[in-house]
Design a protein around this motif. Structure first.
Motif, mmCIF file in Angstrom:
data_model
loop_
_atom_site.group_PDB
_atom_site.id
_atom_site.type_symbol
_atom_site.label_atom_id
_atom_site.label_comp_id
_atom_site.label_asym_id
_atom_site.label_seq_id
_atom_site.Cartn_x
_atom_site.Cartn_y
_atom_site.Cartn_z
ATOM 1 N N ASP A 293 0.714 -1.317 -0.074
ATOM 2 C CA ASP A 293 -0.220 0.191 -0.219
ATOM 3 C C ASP A 293 0.963 1.198 0.058
ATOM 4 O O ASP A 293 1.848 1.304 0.450
ATOM 5 C CB ASP A 293 -0.807 -0.097 1.285
ATOM 6 N N VAL A 298 3.278 3.880 5.997
ATOM 7 C CA VAL A 298 3.594 2.446 6.701
ATOM 8 C C VAL A 298 4.145 1.212 5.682
ATOM 9 O O VAL A 298 4.770 0.349 6.063
ATOM 10 C CB VAL A 298 2.378 1.904 7.509
ATOM 11 N N SER A 300 1.666 -1.012 4.334
ATOM 12 C CA SER A 300 1.183 -2.104 4.440
ATOM 13 C C SER A 300 1.222 -3.185 3.370
ATOM 14 O O SER A 300 0.917 -2.800 2.358
ATOM 15 C CB SER A 300 -0.392 -2.077 5.071
ATOM 16 N N ASN A 301 1.352 -4.532 3.745
ATOM 17 C CA ASN A 301 1.315 -5.533 2.605
ATOM 18 C C ASN A 301 -0.044 -5.846 2.430
ATOM 19 O O ASN A 301 -1.076 -5.962 3.220
ATOM 20 C CB ASN A 301 2.170 -6.803 3.338
ATOM 21 N N PRO A 316 -5.704 -7.615 2.999
ATOM 22 C CA PRO A 316 -4.432 -7.499 3.874
ATOM 23 C C PRO A 316 -3.779 -8.614 3.423
ATOM 24 O O PRO A 316 -4.319 -9.811 3.134
ATOM 25 C CB PRO A 316 -4.888 -7.384 5.314
ATOM 26 N N ASN A 323 2.154 -4.553 9.346
ATOM 27 C CA ASN A 323 0.742 -4.525 9.574
ATOM 28 C C ASN A 323 0.076 -5.738 10.437
ATOM 29 O O ASN A 323 -1.194 -5.786 10.276
ATOM 30 C CB ASN A 323 0.201 -4.154 8.447
ATOM 31 N N ILE A 327 -5.254 -3.939 8.023
ATOM 32 C CA ILE A 327 -5.151 -2.793 7.045
ATOM 33 C C ILE A 327 -6.193 -1.725 7.366
ATOM 34 O O ILE A 327 -7.101 -1.844 8.070
ATOM 35 C CB ILE A 327 -5.207 -3.025 5.677
ATOM 36 N N THR A 331 -6.727 2.022 2.962
ATOM 37 C CA THR A 331 -6.030 1.296 2.220
ATOM 38 C C THR A 331 -7.018 0.200 1.529
ATOM 39 O O THR A 331 -6.769 0.055 0.555
ATOM 40 C CB THR A 331 -4.916 0.393 3.095
ATOM 41 N N MET A 452 -1.864 2.077 10.972
ATOM 42 C CA MET A 452 -1.131 0.633 11.615
ATOM 43 C C MET A 452 -0.278 0.965 12.571
ATOM 44 O O MET A 452 -0.065 0.023 13.488
ATOM 45 C CB MET A 452 -0.674 0.046 10.325
ATOM 46 N N ASN A 631 9.468 2.336 3.412
ATOM 47 C CA ASN A 631 8.380 2.643 4.594
ATOM 48 C C ASN A 631 8.961 3.564 5.496
ATOM 49 O O ASN A 631 10.020 3.900 5.602
ATOM 50 C CB ASN A 631 7.537 1.670 4.895
#
Length: 745
Positions: A293, A298, A300-301, A316, A323, A327, A331, A452, A631
């Protein structure tokens, strides 16, 4: 029957007893009189070998961590011995042994409820099946998961769950990824015996993101526990008793949490589903692409699910270090902005002020012609919030070849300090925040800047009762905190030890200071950082085994831009610029730009930057290209193309490479591997994908002393609207609805 027959039967029975007794005695004497049993070494040598059981792999690659090896206990799961730490539940022991126990209410990251009873197993010496999610494993416990008793118990539980459940599977969005479907097939009966009327429940309005069909609810309470424990809002609860029990809001209100969309993932049935995704596609029609993301810093995956050229939804992806498995709503739901207000073709503004679509050759020729007509010091480049490292490297190299070094990234301020990485990344790391026992938040509101990171702070506060002190404008936190002040004066009091909160900081073992990136835009930022570093030295926040001095960035491009050295030569370069190259920079203030300046806008959305542009060059969004992002903790991650590009758009770095060719200063690379080879000479840490490279030196000890004092002006809010922070989220219809309904006025 005659007396003779009775006598002969009695005689026969006594004869049999007499014949059997010597054998029993002999057996018993043979066991007792074995001399080897008194000799333990001989017994160990002659003991029969244990049965050679096949090696089992834990469920979902589960790993066992033993904090203290002495606390390890051994249990037996279906005869298979497994060692686990003391305090684990029976269900967790079964997972380590490779046995997947069905469950509805149990979730690894939530408290144990034990109310669905689907996880029943048989335990030796227990009179009835036990709920494995709530039963602690004891040394030597023998657990049986596949016995007729356990199967019958699960079948009975499943029959009760399906008793009031509607047969909605053909019209339910959860179909194909539904735990109830899967487990009823695996553990349920082949027919039902319930012939009465099923009960029904009124649907609740939880807002524009979560769709409810509460008749499908099985009262597992996962959503209630998530909203209370993880999201930190008391929005959901259980109402009623018995068959009248239902999940709902206490009063008619919407879910106001920035993490509310995660209840869609944890709901095991179709009671809570995605409202924007309703009736759009089945999960087996979608192609999943693992990516990251870029709406905040952050990283986030996420998994991007697409069908054809369209992104259908975002889910997510598990990453414990960043994360976990959550999420934010931004996102999850901003994806519809990827197909709105997109730029398809290169365009040039005509004499009448209207844009006209042209070919790439013509657009690049116009830009190349103009850039040669201005002096090098009048050329400026600005990269946007969503720019990847490759495109920023190409833009910097191109402008350097044109003789200019006036290039920076949005959000980093007019004179960022990029000398030491520790001065602009989260040195503790996101997961490392769990080790902190006191937090000092300076000019940052993590709940809207990095949801997150805020969830991680809340997790720490709940687990260890860590104290949180906050300096900045009034904000809405979802954990206990002390509002210490609104401006730099409070920091000065802390540095001098005059503030009451200083004692909590000085007594902390692992204090964590988190500085908001909004301070980068202040003129007195160096003085503020100097005061904060003084506090860090006094409370021993920076030492070899712990670096608690952190900066929380706002945008996905900021860390990589500072790693690559995107720092302008002059703070007032934009006021004297005659040629400005906006690479996705929509929030750059161009009001002070001279009227005769030539503006090139390269981006994927017709956002704010387009209104002042003379030439528009359409670029790919992050879902359509491969790019590297760093990040806020300095971990490099890559995006992967999930859908094809829109119209005649191209990747950012390819546009700049083509422009350099037309301008007569070709860049020395024309492939992605070539440009990454160039990055390796500037910032090699950006090539260590999925690895966090810690800063080698701490800025707290190496930064030159600043004699200026901070201004008295209070800190300002860095993010006004959580749901609209960049060109993609501003183009999203879903984010507009959230902004209208959920944003705090």
């Amino acid at each position: 029957m005659g007396l003779g027959q009775l006598a002969s039967r009695a005689l026969l029975r006594s004869t049999r007893l007499a014949a059997s007794k010597p054998h029993r005695l002999l057996d018993r004497r043979a066991v007792v009189s074995t001399p080897e049993l008194h000799n333990s070494e001989a017994a160990a040598v002659e003991a029969p070998p244990e049965p050679d059981l096949p090696k089992r792999t834990p469920v979902a690659g589960a790993r066992v961590h033993f904090p203290n090896p002495d606390d390890a206990i051994e249990v037996f799961v279906d005869g298979y011995p497994v060692k686990i730490p003391k305090g684990m539940t029976v269900l967790q022991a079964c997972e380590v042994a490779g046995v997947d126990i069905p469950r509805f209410c149990y979730h690894d990251r939530l408290s144990i409820a034990g109310n669905c009873r689907m996880c029943l197993v048989e335990v030796e010496k227990s009179p009835k099946p036990v709920a494995s999610c709530a039963m602690p494993a004891l040394p030597g416990m023998k657990i049986k998961t596949d016995t007729p008793l356990a199967k019958k118990a699960r079948e009975g539980v499943m029959e009760f769950l399906l008793m009031n459940h509607p047969l909605d599977c053909p019209i339910c969005d959860q179909g194909g990824e539904c735990d109830l479907q899967d487990q009823s097939m695996a553990f349920g009966s082949d027919r039902g015996r319930f012939t009465e009327m099923k009960r029904s429940v009124v649907d609740k309005n939880l807002g524009p993101l979560v769709k409810t069909v509460m008749t499908r609810c099985i009262q597992c309470t996962r959503c209630v526990r998530f909203s209370t424990e993880i999201a930190g809002v008391q929005d959901l609860g259980m109402l009623g008793r018995g068959s009248g029990e239902e999940i709902g809001t206490y009063v008619e209100k919407l879910m106001t949490s920035e993490l509310s969309g995660n209840v869609i993932d944890i709901c095991p049935v179709g009671a809570l589903t995605s409202k924007p995704f309703a009736f759009k596609a089945r999960n087996w029609e979608l192609k999943g692409t693992e990516s990251i993301d870029v709406t905040d810093a952050v990283g986030s995956n996420i998994r991007i699910d697409s069908r054809g050229p369209e992104v259908m939804r975002i889910l997510p992806r598990l990453n414990e270090d960043i994360n976990e498995e959550w999420i934010s709503d931004k996102t999850r739901f901003f994806y519809d902005g990827l197909k709105r207000q997109r730029l398809n073709d290169p365009m040039i503004r005509g004499a009448d002020g209207r844009f006209k679509a042209v070919s790439w050759r013509d657009a690049l020729a116009v830009v190349a012609e103009v850039i040669h007509q201005v002096r090098p010091q009048e050329i400026v480049g600005v990269s946007g919030k969503l720019s990847d490292a490759e495109s920023m490297m190409a833009l910097k190299d191109f402008l350097n070849k044109m003789g200019s070094n006036n290039i920076w990234c949005e959000g980093n301020g007019p004179s960022p300090n990029a000398d030491l990485r520790s001065g602009y990344i989260m040195n503790t790391s996101i997961s490392g925040l769990e080790k902190a026992d006191v937090f000092l938040l300076v000019g940052t509101q993590p709940r809207v800047e990095a949801a997150m990171v805020n969830a991680r702070i809340r997790k720490t506060v709940r687990a260890t009762n860590a104290k949180v002190g906050y300096v900045g404008p009034s904000a809405n936190f979802n954990y206990d905190h002390e509002h210490l002040g609104i401006g730099p004066e409070t920091l000065t009091e802390l540095a001098e030890g005059r503030h009451p909160f200083y004692s909590a900081l000085s007594n902390a073992k692992n204090p964590a200071i988190i500085i908001g990136a909004g301070i980068f835009g202040r003129k007195d930022k160096d003085a503020i950082f100097s005061v904060i570093e003084t506090i860090a030295k006094k409370i021993n926040a920076v030492r070899p085994d712990w670096n608690g001095l952190n900066v929380l960035l706002l945008n996905a491009a900021q860390a990589a831009a500072l790693d690559l050295g995107l720092v302008p030569e002059s703070e007032k370069s934009i006021e004297s610029a005659k040629f400005i190259y906006l690479m996705g920079a929509d929030d750059q203030n161009v009001d002070k730009l001279p009227d005769d300046a030539f503006v090139v806008y390269q981006g994927h959305h017709g956002d704010r930057g387009v209104y002042r542009a003379n030439v528009i060059l359409p670029a790919s969004a992050f879902t359509e290209k491969e790019g590297t992002y760093a990040n806020t903790e300095g971990c490099a991650q890559t995006t992967v193309p999930a859908v094809p590009t829109v119209g005649d758009a191209r990747d950012d770095w390819k546009i700049i490479r083509a422009l350099s060719e037309v301008a007569g200063v070709p860049l020395p690379y024309d492939t992605l591997s070539g440009i990454r080879s160039r990055i390796s000479t500037v910032a090699p840490n950006l090539l260590h994908v999925d690895e966090r490279e810690a800063a080698a030196f701490s800025s707290a000890f190496l930064r030159p002393e600043v004699k200026d004092k901070p201004d008295k002006a209070p800190f300002e809010t860095a993010v006004d609207n959580f749901y609209m922070t960049d060109s993609i989220t501003r183009a999203s219809k879903i984010m507009a609805q959230c902004s209208a309904l959920l944003s705090k006025k």
